[in-house]
Design a protein around this motif. Structure first.
Motif, short mmCIF file in Angstrom:
data_model
loop_
_atom_site.label_atom_id
_atom_site.label_comp_id
_atom_site.label_asym_id
_atom_site.label_seq_id
_atom_site.Cartn_x
_atom_site.Cartn_y
_atom_site.Cartn_z
N TYR A 104 0.86 -1.17 0.00
CA TYR A 104 0.00 0.00 0.00
C TYR A 104 0.90 1.23 0.00
CZ TYR A 104 -3.21 3.63 1.57
OH TYR A 104 -3.95 4.79 1.66
N GLU A 105 0.68 2.10 -0.96
CA GLU A 105 1.47 3.31 -1.04
C GLU A 105 0.64 4.47 -0.51
OE1 GLU A 105 4.19 2.93 -4.69
OE2 GLU A 105 3.21 4.88 -4.90
N PRO A 106 0.92 4.95 0.70
CA PRO A 106 0.09 6.03 1.25
C PRO A 106 0.38 7.37 0.56
CG PRO A 106 1.80 5.39 2.81
CD PRO A 106 2.00 4.56 1.60
N ALA A 107 -0.44 8.36 0.86
CA ALA A 107 -0.28 9.68 0.24
C ALA A 107 1.04 10.31 0.69
CB ALA A 107 -1.45 10.57 0.62
N GLN A 108 1.42 10.02 1.93
CA GLN A 108 2.69 10.53 2.44
C GLN A 108 3.43 9.35 3.06
OE1 GLN A 108 1.27 13.45 5.17
NE2 GLN A 108 1.71 15.16 3.82
N GLY A 109 4.73 9.41 3.04
CA GLY A 109 5.50 8.38 3.70
C GLY A 109 5.79 7.19 2.80
N LYS A 110 6.41 6.21 3.42
CA LYS A 110 6.93 5.08 2.65
C LYS A 110 5.85 4.06 2.28
CE LYS A 110 10.28 4.36 5.62
NZ LYS A 110 11.30 3.74 6.43
N ARG A 111 6.14 3.29 1.25
CA ARG A 111 5.30 2.19 0.83
C ARG A 111 5.20 1.17 1.97
NH1 ARG A 111 6.55 -1.20 -4.70
NH2 ARG A 111 5.69 0.64 -5.73
N ILE A 112 3.98 0.73 2.27
CA ILE A 112 3.81 -0.25 3.35
C ILE A 112 3.64 -1.62 2.72
CG2 ILE A 112 2.36 -0.97 5.29
CD1 ILE A 112 1.39 2.03 5.37
N LYS A 113 4.49 -2.56 3.17
CA LYS A 113 4.42 -3.90 2.62
C LYS A 113 3.19 -4.61 3.18
CE LYS A 113 7.82 -7.58 1.76
NZ LYS A 113 6.96 -8.72 1.84
N GLY A 114 2.43 -5.26 2.32
CA GLY A 114 1.27 -6.00 2.78
C GLY A 114 1.64 -7.45 3.05
N LEU A 115 0.65 -8.27 3.39
CA LEU A 115 0.92 -9.67 3.69
C LEU A 115 1.08 -10.50 2.42
CD1 LEU A 115 -1.52 -10.29 6.68
CD2 LEU A 115 0.84 -9.50 6.73
N GLY A 116 0.73 -9.93 1.28
CA GLY A 116 0.93 -10.64 0.02
C GLY A 116 -0.01 -11.82 -0.19
N ILE A 117 -1.14 -11.82 0.49
CA ILE A 117 -2.10 -12.90 0.30
C ILE A 117 -2.90 -12.64 -0.97
CG2 ILE A 117 -4.07 -14.13 1.30
CD1 ILE A 117 -3.04 -13.22 4.08
N PHE A 118 -3.30 -11.41 -1.16
CA PHE A 118 -4.05 -11.02 -2.35
C PHE A 118 -3.09 -10.46 -3.40
CE2 PHE A 118 -8.22 -9.87 0.14
CZ PHE A 118 -8.43 -11.23 0.39
N ASP A 119 -3.25 -10.92 -4.64
CA ASP A 119 -2.42 -10.43 -5.74
C ASP A 119 -2.97 -9.08 -6.21
OD1 ASP A 119 -0.83 -10.07 -7.94
OD2 ASP A 119 -1.92 -11.50 -9.20
N MET A 120 -2.57 -8.04 -5.52
CA MET A 120 -3.07 -6.70 -5.88
C MET A 120 -2.20 -5.62 -5.26
SD MET A 120 -6.35 -6.55 -3.39
CE MET A 120 -6.14 -5.74 -1.80
N GLU A 121 -2.30 -4.43 -5.84
CA GLU A 121 -1.51 -3.29 -5.37
C GLU A 121 -2.44 -2.11 -5.10
OE1 GLU A 121 0.73 -3.10 -8.91
OE2 GLU A 121 1.81 -4.95 -8.43
N SER A 122 -2.16 -1.40 -4.01
CA SER A 122 -3.00 -0.24 -3.68
C SER A 122 -2.14 1.01 -3.56
CB SER A 122 -3.74 -0.47 -2.36
OG SER A 122 -4.46 -1.69 -2.42
N VAL A 123 -2.61 2.07 -4.18
CA VAL A 123 -1.86 3.32 -4.19
C VAL A 123 -2.80 4.47 -3.84
CG1 VAL A 123 -0.55 4.93 -5.63
CG2 VAL A 123 -0.28 2.46 -5.96
N HIS A 124 -2.34 5.33 -2.96
CA HIS A 124 -3.10 6.55 -2.67
C HIS A 124 -2.60 7.63 -3.61
CE1 HIS A 124 -4.87 9.95 -0.71
NE2 HIS A 124 -5.39 9.22 0.25
N PRO A 125 -3.47 8.19 -4.46
CA PRO A 125 -3.01 9.15 -5.47
C PRO A 125 -2.65 10.52 -4.93
CG PRO A 125 -5.38 8.89 -5.60
CD PRO A 125 -4.92 7.95 -4.52
N GLY A 126 -2.70 10.72 -3.62
CA GLY A 126 -2.35 12.03 -3.05
C GLY A 126 -3.58 12.76 -2.57
#
Lengths: 441, 266
Positions: B117-139
């Motif tokens: 998960y890529e938050p609006a601010q700060g570093k990318r947070i690693k998920g548990l990798g159970i679901f094949d998907m990526e989440s990004v906060h566009p700001g």
């Protein structure tokens, strides 16, 4: 530019009053701000008026009202923004009202209640407030206000820019607010509930801030009043409750419940400090004040006694429910729950699942749910936490509020107790309009 | 909520619900799912108990869990959750889902199950990798996805027999999620933004786990999904295919009808 803004907005104000189209309107203030965005700052420059700001999730209107009435009783001149007008345009409107066409009349005090989001912005215009009251911070309409943590960060940042002699009256039972005070305020007075109001045995569900605002560890509570308010300590970084004013005060006749005792205490603290009198004398000033409309407001209608209690978020609703015993004793009555999802109510009604509605059954023999989301509320009532204690109350759901209120009248048996309406904002206004027969805003 | 037991004599089936961090991941009425799920079990004489999966829960206790539920959390709390979840707990949780333990993740919790998960601010947070998907906060400049939602469930993605396929809820999220190849959407968006506001997908399905951006009390609004879970849990645990007793659902049906009419869907 300022006089230009003042002139046109004042004409608008006069026209609105003259034509009777909505008194207490925020439009004159809006016009003033459109012409001169710094209208508030300009009008307050060199003003001797002492400005008191009241912020928090719950209790702003009640606390402001108590302060205003107390100051009036002490023969001070006061201006204040009417509730529902707690954004910048409401404040600008209020200031406008204090100007005559001939020039400025400076009142002794201005009491402004401010919306959680409007507060930090207001501080860029009201740069020298006399006092700031921080009441509490709970989750409320996340669709509108955002997360509690973000709000408290904005508050702390805004406060850190204020002059050192600003006085703060802070609810020290709320860990986040106490933390703001410890970091940013040089003159902070902390108040807290008296010990007899801190009787919660376990951590309630509707808490937001039971983790240390400084280091993130779980706080240890030695006493709790409601939600996350209480006496706390962080065993990891030693952050703890500040020294608080908790000495018992005689409750006010027309205000019931722990939450109102917090509001009363905040108002008394401000009054006795500002007027340099004793707490007892300050309490006497507000002894006969009655609640604002829809806040534990009592009236007679359709041959019955009613109490309307505005309840708009989990902590507020839980407090309303807990205060019922003070109205009813051990008797049971008809309780009407009105849940709307219009913009002033919050369009997301998910929060009803954070309220301990099970407890309503302790006070109700009939529960009538109504409003836009009458059925969602009925499902909630049918799903108590403990499946065995659904109570023996009759449950009825009716979308149409008029029919629902009639149904309350029909089912109400014991006239020694009032029918109780717990309602979200627009539900409260509508219920009042139907029962008392006039619109208020 | 502490461990609670609802006792019914002679109940043949028992379901243990593992609730992920009730204190930290319970932003907005999420517990409605637990209460409502228990109610529907109770009315079918199915015994339930709730175990919080929290800092006091050890990875070894996962063996007893028949159903996993996760709600939403605010950003600070999400960090505290991840701090506790890494290590053994995340491994066991992952294998539970892989083995087919039914699970429901609403609001922000599916993001934790993804790759990152890529938050609006700060570093990318690693998920548990159970679901094949990526989440990004566009700001913060991009508006959040907020509002009432309606969707149409792809029951076939869960190999479940046909049932009420309209879901109703409320979404409030900043992050946008893109599904990978190894995961299927839960529903088609009829009203609202869905996973990313672009591709018309809502939520995700992997084995017997469902994730969705619908937040708060999702099951009370969608009794058919609650019943799907009850049947699937019994199937996985007792290897028995059951047909649940139908409930009256008077208020449930009316609540759904009111909203669908308001949105001009019926």
């Amino acid at each position: 530019m300022f006089y230009f803004a003042l002139f046109f907005a004042k004409i608008a104000d006069w026209l609105i009053n003259f034509l009777h189209v909505g008194s207490g309107s925020t439009w004159p203030g809006e016009i003033a701000l459109r012409i001169d965005p710094y209208f508030i700052a300009h009008s307050l420059t060199d003003s001797p008026t002492k400005i008191i700001l009241v912020v928090g999730t719950n209790g702003k209107t009640t606390t402001s009202r108590l302060i205003v009435e107390g100051l009036k009783k002490a023969r001070k001149s006061v201006i204040y923004n009417p509730e529902g007008a707690n954004l910048l345009n409401g404040i600008a409107s209020c200031i406008l009202g204090a100007y005559s066409f001939k020039g400025k009349v400076a009142p002794d005090y201005a009491v402004f209640e401010l919306d959680e989001n409007a507060f930090p912005r207001a501080l860029s215009y009201i740069t020298k407030p006399y006092a700031i009251i921080l009441l509490n911070l709970f989750r409320d309409q996340l669709d509108r206000y955002g997360e509690v943590h973000a709000i408290s960060t904005h508050w702390a940042k805004a406060i850190s820019c204020l002059p050192k002699d600003t006085q703060y009256f802070i609810n020290g039972d709320d860990p986040r607010l106490a933390y703001i005070g410890m970091r940013s305020a040089s003159h902070a007075f902390y108040f807290g509930a008296a010990n007899q109001d801190k009787q919660k045995k376990e951590v309630p569900h509707d808490v937001d801030s039971i983790y240390c605002p400084r280091c993130g560890n779980r706080l240890e509570y030695t006493a709790m009043s409601y939600s996350h308010l209480g006496d706390y300590i962080c065993t990891s970084c030693q952050f703890k409750s500040p020294e608080k004013w908790t000495e018992p005060i005689r409750p006010l006749g027309f205000f019931t419940g722990v939450y109102n005792r917090y509001n009363t205490r905040a108002a008394i603290a401000l009054l006795y400090s500002a007027l340099k009198i004793s707490p007892t004398e300050a309490r006497e000033l507000i002894d006969q004040v009655k609640p604002a409309f829809g806040r534990q407001e009592r009236f007679n209608a359709l041959g019955k006694k009613w109490i309307v209690i505005l309840s708009k978020n989990p902590s507020g609703f839980n407090q309303s429910i807990e205060s019922l015993s003070e109205f009813l004793g051990t008797k049971k009555t008809t309780i009407c729950l009105v849940l709307n999802d219009k913009i002033p109510d919050g369009t997301d009604v998910s929060w009803i699942w954070d309220v301990e509605f099970e407890k309503v059954f302790n006070y109700a023999n009939t529960v009538v749910t109504s409003g836009d989301r009458a059925y969602d509320m009925a499902i909630r009532m049918q799903t108590p936490k403990n499946q065995h204690t659904t109570g023996h109350a009759v449950l009825e759901a009716e979308l149409n509020l008029k029919k629902a209120l009639k149904s309350c009248v029909t089912s109400h048996k014991d006239d020694s107790v009032p029918i109780i309406i717990l309602a979200t904002y627009t539900g409260m206004l509508e219920a009042r309009r139907l029962l008392v027969g006039r619109a208020l805003l | 909520m502490n461990t609670e037991k609802i006792q019914i004599s002679n109940s043949k089936f028992k379901i243990t619900i593992g609730w992920l961090y009730p204190e930290l991941m319970s932003t907005y009425g999420d517990r409605g799912n637990i209460l409502y799920f228990q109610k529907r079990c109770h009315e079918r004489d199915i015994e339930t108990r709730v175990i919080p999966i929290d800092p006091f829960f050890s990875a070894g206790q996962f063996g007893n869990i028949d159903f996993i539920f996760g709600g939403g959390s605010q950003d600070t709390e999400q960090e505290l959750v991840m701090r506790d979840l890494i290590g053994d707990k995340s491994k066991v949780l992952k294998s539970k889902v892989e083995e087919g333990t039914p699970a429901l993740f609403v609001c922000g919790s599916p993001q934790l199950m993804g790759k990152y998960y890529e938050p609006a601010q700060g570093k990318r947070i690693k998920g548990l990798g159970i679901f094949d998907m990526e989440s990004v906060h566009p700001g913060f400049a991009v508006p959040r996805c907020i509002g009432n939602t309606v969707g149409e469930v792809y029951w076939e993605n869960l190999t479940a027999e046909k049932r009420d396929n309209i879901i109703i809820g409320f979404e409030n999220h900043g992050g946008r999620t893109t599904l990978g190849k190894n995961i299927k959407p839960f529903a088609r968006v009829i009203k609202g933004y869905g996973n990313n506001g672009n591709d018309g997908t809502e939520g995700m399905v992997y084995k017997n786990a469902i994730g969705c951006y619908y937040h708060g009390p999702f099951l009370p609004k969608n009794p058919a999904v609650a019943d799907f879970f009850i049947e699937r849990i019994i199937e996985v645990k007792y290897k028995e295919h059951v047909k649940l007793k139908k409930l009256a659902d008077v208020y449930e049906n009316k609540a759904r009808e009111v909203l669908l009419r308001r949105f001009k869907i019926i």
